[in-house]
Motif scaffolding. Structure first.
Motif, PDB file in Angstrom:
ATOM      1  N   UNK A 149       0.890  -1.248   0.142  1.00 40.01           N
ATOM      2  CA  UNK A 149       0.110   0.083  -0.049  1.00 40.01           C
ATOM      3  C   UNK A 149       0.899   1.322   0.185  1.00 40.01           C
ATOM      4  N   UNK A 150       1.910   1.234   0.931  1.00 41.06           N
ATOM      5  CA  UNK A 150       2.943   2.371   0.849  1.00 41.06           C
ATOM      6  C   UNK A 150       3.547   2.474  -0.658  1.00 41.06           C
ATOM      7  N   UNK A 151       3.739   1.294  -0.949  1.00 45.64           N
ATOM      8  CA  UNK A 151       4.383   1.499  -2.578  1.00 45.64           C
ATOM      9  C   UNK A 151       3.650   2.230  -3.471  1.00 45.64           C
ATOM     10  N   UNK A 152       2.204   1.580  -3.314  1.00 45.10           N
ATOM     11  CA  UNK A 152       1.094   2.430  -4.399  1.00 45.10           C
ATOM     12  C   UNK A 152       1.034   3.701  -4.253  1.00 45.10           C
ATOM     13  N   UNK A 153       0.959   4.083  -3.139  1.00 46.61           N
ATOM     14  CA  UNK A 153       0.781   5.649  -2.571  1.00 46.61           C
ATOM     15  C   UNK A 153       1.944   6.392  -2.866  1.00 46.61           C
ATOM     16  N   UNK A 154       3.080   6.001  -2.966  1.00 45.93           N
ATOM     17  CA  UNK A 154       4.301   6.588  -3.495  1.00 45.93           C
ATOM     18  C   UNK A 154       4.736   6.517  -4.812  1.00 45.93           C
ATOM     19  N   UNK A 155       3.870   5.625  -5.626  1.00 47.54           N
ATOM     20  CA  UNK A 155       4.108   5.291  -7.129  1.00 47.54           C
ATOM     21  C   UNK A 155       5.371   4.839  -7.184  1.00 47.54           C
ATOM     22  N   UNK A 156       6.096   3.714  -6.266  1.00 47.36           N
ATOM     23  CA  UNK A 156       7.139   3.166  -6.311  1.00 47.36           C
ATOM     24  C   UNK A 156       7.210   1.699  -6.915  1.00 47.36           C
ATOM     25  N   UNK A 157       8.095   1.177  -7.477  1.00 47.75           N
ATOM     26  CA  UNK A 157       8.153  -0.256  -7.834  1.00 47.75           C
ATOM     27  C   UNK A 157       8.445  -0.885  -6.470  1.00 47.75           C
ATOM     28  N   UNK A 158       7.773  -2.206  -6.410  1.00 47.63           N
ATOM     29  CA  UNK A 158       7.864  -3.140  -5.326  1.00 47.63           C
ATOM     30  C   UNK A 158       8.088  -4.425  -5.595  1.00 47.63           C
ATOM     31  N   UNK A 159       9.063  -5.052  -4.800  1.00 42.91           N
ATOM     32  CA  UNK A 159       9.226  -6.499  -5.022  1.00 42.91           C
ATOM     33  C   UNK A 159       9.204  -7.167  -3.673  1.00 42.91           C
ATOM     34  N   UNK A 160       8.885  -8.531  -3.415  1.00 41.08           N
ATOM     35  CA  UNK A 160       8.763  -9.293  -2.191  1.00 41.08           C
ATOM     36  C   UNK A 160       9.533 -10.173  -2.556  1.00 41.08           C
TER      37      UNK A 160
END
Length: 321
Positions: A65-76
């Protein structure tokens, strides 16, 4: 900051954007206000966080959710005992023309969720921690810079310790915050159940992009700090060291190893950000106190007497404050 300083206007904008971020994240994450504050603070301080909590408390959802709000790429990355450094960093392969080609691993993203980091051996842990410190990786003698901003959220399960490899204190020190995630309150859990048992999915809007995040990261660094606040932060860290002349009785009685200089640096940088998110232009002692627990609790080692008497690190920090 003076009244005419351009940084004042930027600080005001940051204060408003931070509130918008919290508002968007709260559409999905309910009842974890303090945890969200610390996570965002960590990002704007160019730090990394270790999140400790039992399964099912939405750790993965929170960082997504934080990655979405910041419009940043995310990997798990799911850490397991058989995970290899190349599974994180990437590896060289031979293409159809018999040339070596580097295939990037999941570390090449803005936000990384290192799920259950203590389930993988130290060699693999070290591959991630090098990237955290240097913001780059080296594979087969080649140097690859990581895209900025870069933030690692590592999680640990506090109840299942069989088959785990605890992070050494020197590696724990790389994390700005150690954040404890607790169970939600009754009303928060009621709201969570209402929101997550239907087909409707809340849409999280982008508030900031990478450029704005980095602009605010540099702003945090430029925040002025009074000497007495710096002296208070350094004095607090010195109180955790049993050999220091500032050490009180509880330190000498219950602490085996205290926090290092990185803790003093972390207290000040986090206090700067804490001041900004509360609408202030410079931190005071209360801002240092507000971030002391998540900064110090993974940097202090209790002795046997403290463990035997059930004296927690949180209690020791509370007494030192």
């Amino acid at each position: 900051m003076t009244d005419k300083s351009p940084d004042v206007a930027l600080a005001d904008r940051f204060f408003e954007d931070f509130k918008k971020l919290k508002s968007e994240i709260s559409k999905v994450i309910i009842g974890q206000d303090e945890v969200v504050n610390l996570m965002l603070t960590s990002i704007f301080c160019q730090g990394h966080s270790l999140l400790v909590g039992v399964p099912g408390l939405a750790k993965t959802l929170l960082i997504q959710t934080i990655a979405s709000a910041l419009d940043l790429s995310f990997k798990r990355i799911q850490f397991t005992p058989d995970l290899m450094p190349s599974d994180i960093l990437g590896a060289e392969t031979i293409d159809k023309d018999r040339n070596f080609k580097f295939i990037q691993g999941p570390i090449f993203a803005n936000i990384i969720l290192a799920d259950e980091i203590n389930r993988t051996p130290p060699k693999t842990q070290a591959a991630l921690l090098e990237a955290m410190q240097e913001y780059s990786v080296t594979v087969a003698g080649q140097h690859f810079p990581l895209e900025r901003p870069f933030f690692v959220l590592a999680t640990q399960n506090p109840i299942e310790q069989e088959g785990t490899y605890p992070l050494p204190e020197a590696q724990l020190d790389r994390f700005l915050f150690n954040i404890s995630l607790t169970y939600p309150s009754f009303q928060s859990e009621v709201d969570i159940v209402k929101n997550t048992t239907t087909d409707e999915k809340p849409k999280v809007n982008h508030v900031l992009g990478a450029k704005e995040v980095m602009e605010y990261q540099h702003l945090v660094r430029r925040v002025p700090v009074a000497d007495n606040v710096i002296e208070y932060a350094v004095g607090l860290v010195h109180k955790t060291r049993f050999e220091s002349e500032k050490a009180p009785g509880i330190t000498k009685e219950y602490i085996e190893w205290g926090a290092g200089p990185r803790a003093s640096q972390s207290l000040i940088i986090a206090a700067k950000c804490n001041a900004l998110i509360n609408g202030k232009y410079s931190p005071d002692i209360e801002d240092v106190q507000a971030v002391a627990l998540p900064i110090l609790q993974h940097r202090i080692v209790r002795n046997f007497k403290a463990e035997a008497e059930g004296i927690t690190i949180a209690k020791l920090i509370e007494d030192l404050l």
